[in-house]
Design an enzyme around this catalytic site. Structure first.
Site, PDB file in Angstrom:
ATOM      1  N   CYS A 341      26.371  -8.334 -24.493  1.00  0.00           N
ATOM      2  CA  CYS A 341      26.266  -8.246 -23.538  1.00  0.00           C
ATOM      3  C   CYS A 341      27.218 -10.527 -23.515  1.00  0.00           C
ATOM      4  O   CYS A 341      28.221 -10.199 -24.182  1.00  0.00           O
ATOM      5  CB  CYS A 341      25.252  -8.350 -22.414  1.00  0.00           C
ATOM      6  N   HIS A 425      23.033  -2.992 -21.646  1.00  0.00           N
ATOM      7  CA  HIS A 425      21.280  -2.919 -22.273  1.00  0.00           C
ATOM      8  C   HIS A 425      20.699  -1.776 -22.412  1.00  0.00           C
ATOM      9  O   HIS A 425      21.112  -1.415 -21.792  1.00  0.00           O
ATOM     10  CB  HIS A 425      21.733  -4.076 -20.882  1.00  0.00           C
TER      11      HIS A 425
END
Length: 501
Positions: A341, A425
């Site tokens: 991310c 994630h």
């Protein structure tokens, strides 16, 4: 049964999240249809529900403890800090803007109370019991007027309150007494008992103090929960361990192969979803540490640059600390680096940010052929796919839109040599993919590490949640808890002066 309970705490990190999860797991094992609830959460660890809503990861964990699917109803207000004085406000799973603490407590918070109560009411209409988690301490008297998560919720719902105190920090009797004595009479009438958390030693030595506490407050202690090592349960407010400490308290199992694998996680500012590395720490022979100095990368077989709520700030921090140079040297030497991310974004070439930091054009580390533009709309998704020949699933929470201009495809990101980057994630929780990834890392690092063939992260998570249920069942007065949930706070609880000013 039809009712509920609020689990409050004498402090942040007293154990509210795990006690709430433990009560949920205990109840569901008794055949009770139960849901967790936290009206307002402040956390950088979040999760995406199947309907695409962002909620606190602790509530997702509690939903798993209750064996139900997490929804935005369980955490209607989520605050994601972006600095010392402001947070992004996420309402019913969607961001609605940035707000200072003064602005939020000055009026916006109370305006959200109606939504919070509507969500709680909907859960109460659907489930046999709702176990609410408070935030911080209910005795934060400067914030009581605008409280929508502690005594505000308890009073509106008529719920009994059990206060959890962390005895491992010391001073737990003063915490229980002071918390009660600083509440208004109407709030004190709901405080129905205490739970001692993280106790080490002989409980009989504690009993005289518990008796004196009852004499002073008229409220019994409903359990003494022992200190439990290695729970590995999703955290809410921050790292359980200090920087440069091993991840969580997990005991590293011996490796299957000849070598261990060392993983260093860069502890970037505003680190979010550091739970991504929990699945690595669960692997026998994998040692995970958080680091903040370049020399700590020297013996690492894999370096992870995790998610962050401040991508540009994290980039500057990496440069200031000398970690940026160490990452560049690793990439040039073909030594593994994984960016997730925000960590993926800083590994790219260029960032255009007029949303999060408002820094405009910023040159990134240039380790991956990616250009990132921050969009006002947040991407919230639950992607599924394949990488390294294995099925993978994850979740996405980001404003940055990546334009990948080369490299090999990798989970909607890319890979160049031993540098990987993705917005996903939770991908390492996919067991077969994690094993394949670790084999690649071991090969690139020259380690004779072999992933265990049968590690199931999902099964380990279930074992931990069962341990929480066991703590409640074995060390709490479950008859008293059951009665509180079913019948509400007992009448005639004495007032403890002085009360709220």
């Amino acid at each position: 049964m039809s009712g509920g309970l609020l689990v409050a705490g004498t402090t942040s990190d007293a154990g509210k999240s795990v006690v709430t999860a433990g009560i949920c797991r205990w109840l569901v094992r008794q055949g009770v249809k139960v849901a967790p609830f936290k009206g307002q959460n402040m956390s950088l660890n979040s999760f995406v529900t199947r309907e695409g809503a962002e909620i606190g990861r602790a509530q997702a964990m509690q939903a798993q403890a209750a064996r139900v699917e997490p929804t935005a109803l369980m955490n209607p207000v989520l605050l994601k800090p972006g600095g010392d004085r402001s947070s992004q406000v996420v309402l019913m799973g969607r961001p609605v803007g940035e707000m200072s603490a003064r602005g939020y407590h000055g009026g916006r918070q109370q305006a959200l109370f109606g939504t919070v109560l509507e969500c709680l009411q909907e859960l109460r209409a659907t489930y046999d019991a709702v176990i609410c988690e408070g935030a911080g301490s209910p005795a934060e008297i400067n914030l009581r007027r605008t409280d929508i998560v502690n005594m505000g919720i308890a009073r509106a719902a008529g719920f009994p309150v059990v206060v959890v105190g962390d005895i491992d920090r010391g001073g737990v009797f003063a915490q229980f007494f002071g918390t009660t004595a600083l509440l208004a009479p109407e709030d004190q009438a709901l405080v129905s008992g205490y739970l001692v958390n993280k106790f080490r030693g002989d409980v009989s030595l504690l009993e005289p103090g518990l008796d004196m506490l009852y004499g002073l407050t008229g409220r019994r202690t409903l359990g003494v929960l022992p200190y439990a090592h290695g729970l590995g349960i999703d955290e809410e407010d921050g790292l359980r361990v200090s920087l440069r400490g091993a991840v969580r308290e997990s005991v590293v199992a011996p490796p299957v192969g000849e070598d261990v694998l060392r993983v260093a996680v860069c502890a970037v500012p505003l680190m979010s979803n550091f739970t991504d590395v929990d699945a690595l720490a669960a692997e026998p022979g994998v040692v995970v540490r958080f680091v903040d100095r370049p020399e700590e990368l020297a013996d690492a077989d894999l370096v992870v640059v995790p998610g962050t709520r401040g991508t540009v700030r994290a980039l500057a921090w990496l440069r200031e600390r000398g970690l940026a140079g160490a990452l560049a040297r690793r990439a040039a030497e073909g030594r593994p680096v994984l960016g997730i991310c925000g960590g993926f974004q800083v590994l790219g070439e260029h960032i255009e940010d007029d949303v999060e930091s408002r820094a405009g054009a910023v040159e990134a580390l240039g380790l991956l052929p990616v250009r990132v533009r921050f969009a006002p709309e947040k991407t919230l998704a639950r992607p599924v796919g394949e990488a390294l020949g294995e099925a993978v699933e994850g979740y996405e929470i980001h404003h940055g839109v990546a334009d990948v201009r080369g490299g090999e495809p990798f989970l909607d990101g890319c890979r160049v040599g031993a540098v990987w980057g993705t917005h996903w994630h939770g991908s390492l929780e996919s067991d077969a993919f994690r094993r394949a990834f670790l084999r690649e890392v071991a090969a690139a690092a020259g380690r004779r590490f072999v992933p265990a063939p049968d590690t199931s992260f999902g099964a380990l998570r279930e074992e931990q949640l069962d341990r929480l249920g066991d703590l409640i069942e074995e060390h709490a007065d479950t008859d008293a808890l059951w009665k509180l949930i079913e019948s509400g706070p007992p009448g005639g609880l004495p007032f403890v002066p002085p009360g709220a000013p």
